[in-house]
Design a protein around this motif. Structure first.
Motif, PDB file in Angstrom:
ATOM      1  N   THR A 105       0.792  -1.242   0.000  1.00  0.00           N
ATOM      2  CA  THR A 105       0.000   0.000   0.000  1.00  0.00           C
ATOM      3  C   THR A 105       0.818   1.284   0.000  1.00  0.00           C
ATOM      4  O   THR A 105       0.581   2.171  -0.796  1.00  0.00           O
ATOM      5  CB  THR A 105      -0.920   0.086   1.249  1.00  0.00           C
ATOM      6  OG1 THR A 105      -0.304  -0.675   2.278  1.00  0.00           O
ATOM      7  CG2 THR A 105      -2.290  -0.436   0.951  1.00  0.00           C
ATOM      8  N   GLN A 106       1.783   1.373   0.923  1.00  0.00           N
ATOM      9  CA  GLN A 106       2.532   2.610   1.057  1.00  0.00           C
ATOM     10  C   GLN A 106       3.280   2.941  -0.245  1.00  0.00           C
ATOM     11  O   GLN A 106       3.410   4.098  -0.620  1.00  0.00           O
ATOM     12  CB  GLN A 106       3.503   2.473   2.241  1.00  0.00           C
ATOM     13  CG  GLN A 106       3.933   3.754   2.896  1.00  0.00           C
ATOM     14  CD  GLN A 106       2.802   4.716   3.190  1.00  0.00           C
ATOM     15  OE1 GLN A 106       1.692   4.325   3.503  1.00  0.00           O
ATOM     16  NE2 GLN A 106       3.067   5.991   3.068  1.00  0.00           N
ATOM     17  N   THR A 107       3.759   1.903  -0.924  1.00  0.00           N
ATOM     18  CA  THR A 107       4.487   2.103  -2.181  1.00  0.00           C
ATOM     19  C   THR A 107       3.565   2.730  -3.225  1.00  0.00           C
ATOM     20  O   THR A 107       3.952   3.629  -3.958  1.00  0.00           O
ATOM     21  CB  THR A 107       5.013   0.749  -2.717  1.00  0.00           C
ATOM     22  OG1 THR A 107       5.479  -0.020  -1.612  1.00  0.00           O
ATOM     23  CG2 THR A 107       6.130   0.934  -3.694  1.00  0.00           C
ATOM     24  N   ARG A 108       2.310   2.257  -3.261  1.00  0.00           N
ATOM     25  CA  ARG A 108       1.340   2.817  -4.216  1.00  0.00           C
ATOM     26  C   ARG A 108       1.132   4.304  -3.970  1.00  0.00           C
ATOM     27  O   ARG A 108       1.128   5.102  -4.893  1.00  0.00           O
ATOM     28  CB  ARG A 108      -0.017   2.125  -4.071  1.00  0.00           C
ATOM     29  CG  ARG A 108      -0.142   0.913  -4.928  1.00  0.00           C
ATOM     30  CD  ARG A 108      -1.548   0.327  -4.866  1.00  0.00           C
ATOM     31  NE  ARG A 108      -1.407  -1.105  -4.786  1.00  0.00           N
ATOM     32  CZ  ARG A 108      -1.684  -1.835  -3.728  1.00  0.00           C
ATOM     33  NH1 ARG A 108      -2.169  -1.278  -2.648  1.00  0.00           N
ATOM     34  NH2 ARG A 108      -1.506  -3.130  -3.746  1.00  0.00           N
ATOM     35  N   LYS A 109       0.953   4.661  -2.689  1.00  0.00           N
ATOM     36  CA  LYS A 109       0.710   6.071  -2.350  1.00  0.00           C
ATOM     37  C   LYS A 109       1.869   6.949  -2.791  1.00  0.00           C
ATOM     38  O   LYS A 109       1.689   8.024  -3.354  1.00  0.00           O
ATOM     39  CB  LYS A 109       0.567   6.231  -0.825  1.00  0.00           C
ATOM     40  CG  LYS A 109      -0.817   5.978  -0.302  1.00  0.00           C
ATOM     41  CD  LYS A 109      -0.863   6.435   1.150  1.00  0.00           C
ATOM     42  CE  LYS A 109      -2.163   6.070   1.826  1.00  0.00           C
ATOM     43  NZ  LYS A 109      -2.071   6.184   3.277  1.00  0.00           N
ATOM     44  N   LEU A 110       3.103   6.474  -2.481  1.00  0.00           N
ATOM     45  CA  LEU A 110       4.281   7.272  -2.811  1.00  0.00           C
ATOM     46  C   LEU A 110       4.440   7.409  -4.322  1.00  0.00           C
ATOM     47  O   LEU A 110       4.845   8.447  -4.822  1.00  0.00           O
ATOM     48  CB  LEU A 110       5.523   6.633  -2.193  1.00  0.00           C
ATOM     49  CG  LEU A 110       5.519   6.669  -0.665  1.00  0.00           C
ATOM     50  CD1 LEU A 110       6.531   5.694  -0.095  1.00  0.00           C
ATOM     51  CD2 LEU A 110       5.808   8.068  -0.160  1.00  0.00           C
ATOM     52  N   MET A 111       4.098   6.339  -5.042  1.00  0.00           N
ATOM     53  CA  MET A 111       4.206   6.381  -6.500  1.00  0.00           C
ATOM     54  C   MET A 111       3.244   7.419  -7.073  1.00  0.00           C
ATOM     55  O   MET A 111       3.544   8.083  -8.061  1.00  0.00           O
ATOM     56  CB  MET A 111       3.895   4.991  -7.074  1.00  0.00           C
ATOM     57  CG  MET A 111       4.087   4.898  -8.561  1.00  0.00           C
ATOM     58  SD  MET A 111       5.795   5.193  -9.054  1.00  0.00           S
ATOM     59  CE  MET A 111       5.537   5.663 -10.746  1.00  0.00           C
ATOM     60  N   THR A 112       2.058   7.568  -6.419  1.00  0.00           N
ATOM     61  CA  THR A 112       1.093   8.575  -6.880  1.00  0.00           C
ATOM     62  C   THR A 112       1.712   9.958  -6.818  1.00  0.00           C
ATOM     63  O   THR A 112       1.547  10.775  -7.724  1.00  0.00           O
ATOM     64  CB  THR A 112      -0.175   8.556  -5.972  1.00  0.00           C
ATOM     65  OG1 THR A 112      -0.524   7.200  -5.741  1.00  0.00           O
ATOM     66  CG2 THR A 112      -1.330   9.271  -6.632  1.00  0.00           C
ATOM     67  N   VAL A 113       2.464  10.225  -5.719  1.00  0.00           N
ATOM     68  CA  VAL A 113       3.124  11.535  -5.584  1.00  0.00           C
ATOM     69  C   VAL A 113       4.164  11.707  -6.689  1.00  0.00           C
ATOM     70  O   VAL A 113       4.267  12.765  -7.305  1.00  0.00           O
ATOM     71  CB  VAL A 113       3.785  11.671  -4.192  1.00  0.00           C
ATOM     72  CG1 VAL A 113       4.455  13.014  -4.043  1.00  0.00           C
ATOM     73  CG2 VAL A 113       2.752  11.486  -3.103  1.00  0.00           C
TER      74      VAL A 113
END
Length: 529
Positions: A122-130
């Motif tokens: 999950t956290q990787t997905r969020k950071l990739m969005t940024v």
């Protein structure tokens, strides 16, 4: 000047907790000659902790809770250019996501670490969005190949789907887990054989892929599989093209094991060659080019107590253009004051050294005595500029903070002030009863605040529950309606650290009703409005 800018590489290492960011950072420093022996993050036998985790609480728990900044010079073998690498190792834990989002505004590219067994989390997905929003180029490192994991082709498919970006492998694993033999470096067309060694750098072997020597080295079945895989890779994925990586359309992928120091040097060699040097920065007024003559920069992070003996704060400034010089007067735009810095520093985690100059892409530590800086402040050689894009998010968890030792109220006040300047959490003072409320994005921050108040400021606090749903900043062109709103909701009104009005809604329903009843009031969920 052009040459100084060209050799700079400023990047962040981001991922889900426990994928191996800090371990990878350690190994990079090892190649940069900064540490002779790398420290493992988890190990009870050796009491050596990772260099980039310097806060007491980080050493105890084996996690990173604040972004650390490190820099080193690196010359790849056989090249005559010495690169200056600036690494920002970020916390992966979602309770500190805000710190990581801010860090991403100060870098030109990012390396994403993915656990080979768990895949995208999950956290990787969020950071990739940024990264996608900011069009930051990324390289992906698939870690922990020395443990049993998933099929490399499945992992690549998952990366494309979950992170919404095309990928291109630049190295390929030979088997995995207990049978892991090494990686074939597609970018340099070399074979690197695996000998587990966590502490020091191991040797490389060059082997022609079609020769019998490959069979001797890795066994015929693995050699056959490698040849088939590589044919498939070339068939499925387009040729690697540097421009498509720099424009954030394609992410190159490397395989390896950070803990065993394997596949890391291939990543570093390729990274310094293809990663972008410092790029233009957008300000409200105009776009600032890195090769402009005049200095500009912005503060993206503040850390209290890097040196516990001195209780000093340090503001991290990213140089955007021109040359920063020691003892030269610069304009602090928000305060309209001119300031000189007698001891600007650069970092190797906690060890810091004073510098005389810095170039675009560099991160400079400026001593901050008593709240001179806030996150997002701009420094220039005199021009009125405002760099934007460092919001504080509306917190989701709230607690009253109470003094647990009446003799230490001064220390508590100072501690709260400094920690709030760091952007660890936000402070709201309730206008109705004058009590202080701390708002955070995650539960872990309450523990970190309590721990640091006690250990760094010698002040004790205790938390008391408060039932709140959201804090939102309010503004309006209609003075009368704003007054009416504050009168009607006076029990729920608070001021933030800047003295702005904040409405503390105790449920989603109350917030919705307030938005309906008062049409001329705007409710904001980030502090930038």
């Amino acid at each position: 000047m052009r040459e100084e800018i060209e050799r700079r590489r400023t990047f962040a290492i981001i991922s889900h907790p426990d994928a191996g960011k800090t371990t990878l950072t350690e190994k990079f420093l090892l190649f940069g000659g900064q540490i002779q022996v790398a420290g493992a993050v988890k190990s009870n036998k050796i009491k050596k902790t990772a260099t980039s985790d310097w806060m007491e609480i980080e050493k105890q728990r084996g996690i990173s809770v604040s972004t650390s900044v490190m820099e080193f010079d690196y010359t790849p073998e056989g090249k005559d250019i010495e690169y200056k690498v600036n690494i920002l190792d970020t916390p992966g834990h979602q309770d500190f996501a805000e710190d990581t989002f801010r860090t991403l505004t100060a870098v030109d590219s990012a390396i994403i670490v993915v656990d080979g067994a768990k895949g995208v989390e999950t956290q990787t997905r969020k950071l990739m969005t940024v990264c996608r929003m900011r069009k930051t180029p990324v390289i992906i490192f698939i870690n922990k190949m020395d443990r049993e994991g998933r099929d490399p082709f499945d992992l690549l498919d998952e990366l494309e789907q979950e992170l919404e970006i095309k990928v291109r492998p630049l190295s390929w694993p030979i088997n995995q887990g207990a049978k892991f033999k090494g990686v074939y470096n597609i970018y340099e067309k070399k074979l690197d054989l695996f000998t587990p060694d966590k502490q020091r750098v191991t040797e490389k072997v060059e082997v022609n892929i079609d020769s019998d020597e490959l069979d001797k080295r890795v066994g015929s079945s693995d050699a056959e599989k490698l040849r088939e895989d590589l044919e498939l890779v070339d068939g499925v994925y387009p040729e690697f093209d540097v421009e498509s990586y720099r424009s954030a359309e394609v992410a190159p992928v490397f395989f390896g094991s950070a803990l065993n120091n394997f596949g890391v040097q291939e990543l570093l060699n390729c990274f310094v060659e293809i990663a972008p040097s410092p790029r233009p920065t957008k300000a409200e007024e105009r776009e600032v080019q890195p090769d402009e003559q005049k200095f500009t920069g912005f503060i993206f992070k503040i850390t209290a107590n890097i040196d516990p003996n001195h209780r000093s704060c340090i503001a991290f400034c990213k140089v955007c253009s021109g040359k920063f010089q020691r003892n030269v007067p610069y304009l602090h735009v928000r305060q309209g004051k001119t300031m000189r810095f007698t001891s600007p520093t650069q970092f190797m985690a906690q060890r810091k050294s004073t510098i005389d100059e810095a170039w675009p892409g560099d991160i400079v530590g400026l001593p901050d005595s008593g709240g001179v800086f806030k996150i997002g402040d701009t420094l220039t050689a005199g021009e009125q500029l405002h760099f934007r894009g460092l919001p504080s998010f509306s917190p989701e968890l709230f607690k009253y903070i109470e003094n647990d030792d009446p003799m230490k109220s001064k220390q508590l006040q100072k501690g709260i002030d400094q920690l709030m300047d760091e952007g660890v959490a936000q402070l709201f003072v309730n206008q109705f009863n004058g009590r202080k409320i701390i708002g955070t994005v995650g539960q872990l921050q309450f523990e970190v605040i309590q721990y640091r108040l006690e250990n760094e400021y010698n002040a004790k606090c205790r938390w008391e529950p408060v039932h709140l749903y959201k804090a939102c900043w309010i503004s309006s062109d209609d003075e009368q309606e704003l007054e009416n709103f504050k009168k009607r909701k006076y029990q729920y009104m608070a001021k933030d650290k800047e003295g702005r009005d904040v409405f503390l809604a105790d449920s989603g329903y109350v917030l919705q009703m307030a938005q309906q009843d008062f049409e001329h009031i705007q409710f904001h969920f980030t502090s930038e409005f």
